[in-house]
Design an enzyme around this catalytic site. Structure first.
Site, mmCIF file in Angstrom:
data_model
loop_
_atom_site.group_PDB
_atom_site.id
_atom_site.type_symbol
_atom_site.label_atom_id
_atom_site.label_comp_id
_atom_site.label_asym_id
_atom_site.label_seq_id
_atom_site.Cartn_x
_atom_site.Cartn_y
_atom_site.Cartn_z
ATOM 1 C CG ASP A 61 11.907 12.186 -67.752
ATOM 2 O OD1 ASP A 61 12.052 13.841 -67.770
ATOM 3 O OD2 ASP A 61 12.739 12.516 -68.830
ATOM 4 C CG PHE A 74 11.116 21.087 -61.078
ATOM 5 C CD1 PHE A 74 11.086 21.284 -62.322
ATOM 6 C CD2 PHE A 74 9.528 21.006 -60.538
ATOM 7 C CE1 PHE A 74 9.775 21.783 -63.172
ATOM 8 C CE2 PHE A 74 8.451 20.879 -61.932
ATOM 9 C CZ PHE A 74 8.408 20.652 -62.809
ATOM 10 C CG HIS A 185 6.996 22.627 -67.847
ATOM 11 N ND1 HIS A 185 8.503 23.129 -68.106
ATOM 12 C CD2 HIS A 185 6.609 21.196 -66.945
ATOM 13 C CE1 HIS A 185 9.540 21.756 -66.919
ATOM 14 N NE2 HIS A 185 7.764 20.977 -66.532
#
Length: 221
Positions: A61, A74, A185
């Protein structure tokens, strides 16, 4: 609702008729400051038509810090310092992989080359990460993945939340293969568990070149 224009090249997706009016109304009634600004909420889709997408990088998000998010996963506005920690780790891996990284956190030059920077949730209350995860934005991400996977793409799925969307990626119609990159991640909590050392940027460019397509210039705006 009128503050957020629907991207015309994607307006045929069922989300915009079945889900967006309800979500938009909920956001309009929010007393909190909602990020990014209304006219940037579909920026990732406004930047590219479905047939222009060559690489998909999924985020979670928007950044919850005012002034950071501008509608691309990002990416941040060019004057943001220091960089968000996940983006800083992305740049560390890029330097290790291809020897350089952009001078700012603004990734709009990636989108101009066919890189779709799509968050699975498109709004966030200021200061509350994942505060809008229950609104139903994920349906749009599902439909976008199905749409773009009609032709071969490189899909970058960083972290379990992104990897959970893999079932919505279909085999290309022409019998070719997608490139699937699935690692930890880039968050400081997980980057050392498989993101660092994964070399995604050179891997994507090798795949594109083998397909006869120009590589992505990751480092220069």
């Amino acid at each position: 609702m009128m503050d957020t224009p629907i991207p015309s090249a994607w307006a045929h997706l069922p989300f915009f008729e079945a889900d967006w009016p309800r979500i938009a109304q909920t956001i309009a009634e929010e007393p909190r400051d909602i990020l990014p600004p209304a006219d940037q909420r579909f920026a990732a889709l406004e930047a590219l038509r479905p047939d222009q997408v060559r690489v998909v990088i999924l985020g979670q998000d928007p950044y919850p810090t005012p002034g950071h998010a501008h509608g691309l996963a990002f990416s941040v506005e060019p004057d943001v310092r220091p960089l968000p920690r996940s983006l800083n780790n992305i740049y560390k891996e890029m330097i290790a992989d291809i020897g350089a990284a952009p001078l700012t956190g603004d990734l709009r030059h990636w989108t101009s080359q066919g890189v779709l920077l799509l968050n699975t949730v498109l709004t966030v209350p200021a200061g509350e990460a994942n505060g809008h995860k229950a609104l139903g934005f994920q349906t749009l991400a599902h439909q976008v993945l199905k749409e773009v996977s009609c032709h071969p793409c490189a899909f970058v799925l960083w972290g379990k939340q992104a990897q959970a969307l893999a079932p919505h990626i279909q085999a290309p119609k022409d019998g070719a293969q997608h490139l699937m990159i699935e690692t930890a991640h880039p968050s400081p909590l997980s980057a050392r568990r498989g993101f660092f050392g994964s070399r995604p940027f050179s891997t994507i460019n090798t795949w594109l070149t083998q397909r006869g397509e120009p590589p992505i210039d990751w480092t220069h705006a």
